[in-house]
Design a protein around this motif. Sequence first.
Motif, PDB file in Angstrom:
ATOM      1  N   THR A  89       0.821  -1.206   0.000  1.00  0.00           N
ATOM      2  CA  THR A  89       0.000   0.000   0.000  1.00  0.00           C
ATOM      3  C   THR A  89       0.859   1.261   0.000  1.00  0.00           C
ATOM      4  O   THR A  89       0.377   2.333  -0.347  1.00  0.00           O
ATOM      5  CB  THR A  89      -0.960   0.043   1.206  1.00  0.00           C
ATOM      6  N   ASN A  90       2.116   1.119   0.382  1.00  0.00           N
ATOM      7  CA  ASN A  90       3.025   2.272   0.356  1.00  0.00           C
ATOM      8  C   ASN A  90       4.453   1.749   0.301  1.00  0.00           C
ATOM      9  O   ASN A  90       4.768   0.725   0.910  1.00  0.00           O
ATOM     10  CB  ASN A  90       2.837   3.137   1.603  1.00  0.00           C
ATOM     11  N   LEU A  91       5.303   2.471  -0.420  1.00  0.00           N
ATOM     12  CA  LEU A  91       6.714   2.120  -0.487  1.00  0.00           C
ATOM     13  C   LEU A  91       7.500   3.405  -0.674  1.00  0.00           C
ATOM     14  O   LEU A  91       7.191   4.203  -1.559  1.00  0.00           O
ATOM     15  CB  LEU A  91       6.981   1.166  -1.659  1.00  0.00           C
ATOM     16  N   LYS A 115      -3.197  -6.943  12.419  1.00  0.00           N
ATOM     17  CA  LYS A 115      -4.176  -7.828  11.789  1.00  0.00           C
ATOM     18  C   LYS A 115      -4.380  -7.451  10.318  1.00  0.00           C
ATOM     19  O   LYS A 115      -4.545  -8.320   9.469  1.00  0.00           O
ATOM     20  CB  LYS A 115      -5.497  -7.745  12.557  1.00  0.00           C
ATOM     21  N   ARG A 116      -4.386  -6.162  10.007  1.00  0.00           N
ATOM     22  CA  ARG A 116      -4.684  -5.683   8.653  1.00  0.00           C
ATOM     23  C   ARG A 116      -3.497  -5.047   7.929  1.00  0.00           C
ATOM     24  O   ARG A 116      -3.497  -4.958   6.715  1.00  0.00           O
ATOM     25  CB  ARG A 116      -5.831  -4.663   8.708  1.00  0.00           C
ATOM     26  N   LEU A 117      -2.516  -4.550   8.671  1.00  0.00           N
ATOM     27  CA  LEU A 117      -1.363  -3.876   8.067  1.00  0.00           C
ATOM     28  C   LEU A 117      -0.059  -4.397   8.651  1.00  0.00           C
ATOM     29  O   LEU A 117       0.002  -4.754   9.824  1.00  0.00           O
ATOM     30  CB  LEU A 117      -1.416  -2.366   8.292  1.00  0.00           C
ATOM     31  N   VAL A 137      11.204   1.658   3.203  1.00  0.00           N
ATOM     32  CA  VAL A 137      10.142   1.355   4.156  1.00  0.00           C
ATOM     33  C   VAL A 137       8.896   1.052   3.336  1.00  0.00           C
ATOM     34  O   VAL A 137       8.574   1.794   2.402  1.00  0.00           O
ATOM     35  CB  VAL A 137       9.878   2.526   5.131  1.00  0.00           C
ATOM     36  N   ALA A 138       8.222  -0.050   3.667  1.00  0.00           N
ATOM     37  CA  ALA A 138       7.034  -0.458   2.909  1.00  0.00           C
ATOM     38  C   ALA A 138       5.920  -0.879   3.857  1.00  0.00           C
ATOM     39  O   ALA A 138       6.173  -1.428   4.932  1.00  0.00           O
ATOM     40  CB  ALA A 138       7.366  -1.606   1.966  1.00  0.00           C
ATOM     41  N   THR A 139       4.691  -0.612   3.447  1.00  0.00           N
ATOM     42  CA  THR A 139       3.500  -1.031   4.189  1.00  0.00           C
ATOM     43  C   THR A 139       2.713  -1.988   3.308  1.00  0.00           C
ATOM     44  O   THR A 139       2.541  -1.745   2.115  1.00  0.00           O
ATOM     45  CB  THR A 139       2.621   0.181   4.553  1.00  0.00           C
ATOM     46  N   TYR A 140       2.258  -3.058   3.917  1.00  0.00           N
ATOM     47  CA  TYR A 140       1.444  -4.071   3.227  1.00  0.00           C
ATOM     48  C   TYR A 140       0.071  -4.141   3.862  1.00  0.00           C
ATOM     49  O   TYR A 140      -0.059  -4.058   5.082  1.00  0.00           O
ATOM     50  CB  TYR A 140       2.105  -5.455   3.332  1.00  0.00           C
TER      51      TYR A 140
END
Length: 148
Positions: A89-91, A115-117, A137-140
């Motif tokens: 969702t973000n990188l 749980k979600r991120l 840095v990355a968000t999944y």
Amino acid sequence: MDAVREVAMSVAELEAFLAREFPQAFGPGKPHHVMRVGHRVACVRLDADDSHLRPGGTISGPAMMALADVAVYVALLGQIGPVALAVTTNLSINFLRKPAPGPLFADARIIKLGKRLAVGDVGLRGAGSEDLVAHCVATYSIPDRPAS
């Protein structure tokens, strides 16, 4: 997952899953390889060839971004198991120095697993060096999983 087992997927399980789901990048003769996986960490190697280079003979930014993204994904799957639809969702990446052609390693760690991120960071380095060539840095986003 019980406390004794620190990973949900082994290196061999991850390699097989990734070769099945992402045959363009993983499997025999492909450039990406899972080197190790542990509790909230993973290392992925890119065997950079001419297709990964930019003018000037250095590994391209898009190739480094893809490697960083894959490394966080591998570290995440090492914890939650084979969830193909976990998505970035973000990188954000900082390029620190030009990497020489050849193998490039991405050392990823999950710094928050909800749980979600999930949020991870990655250091990219060339073979035989501890000096970072990039930091990411990355968000999944983790999809809902069926109740067991």
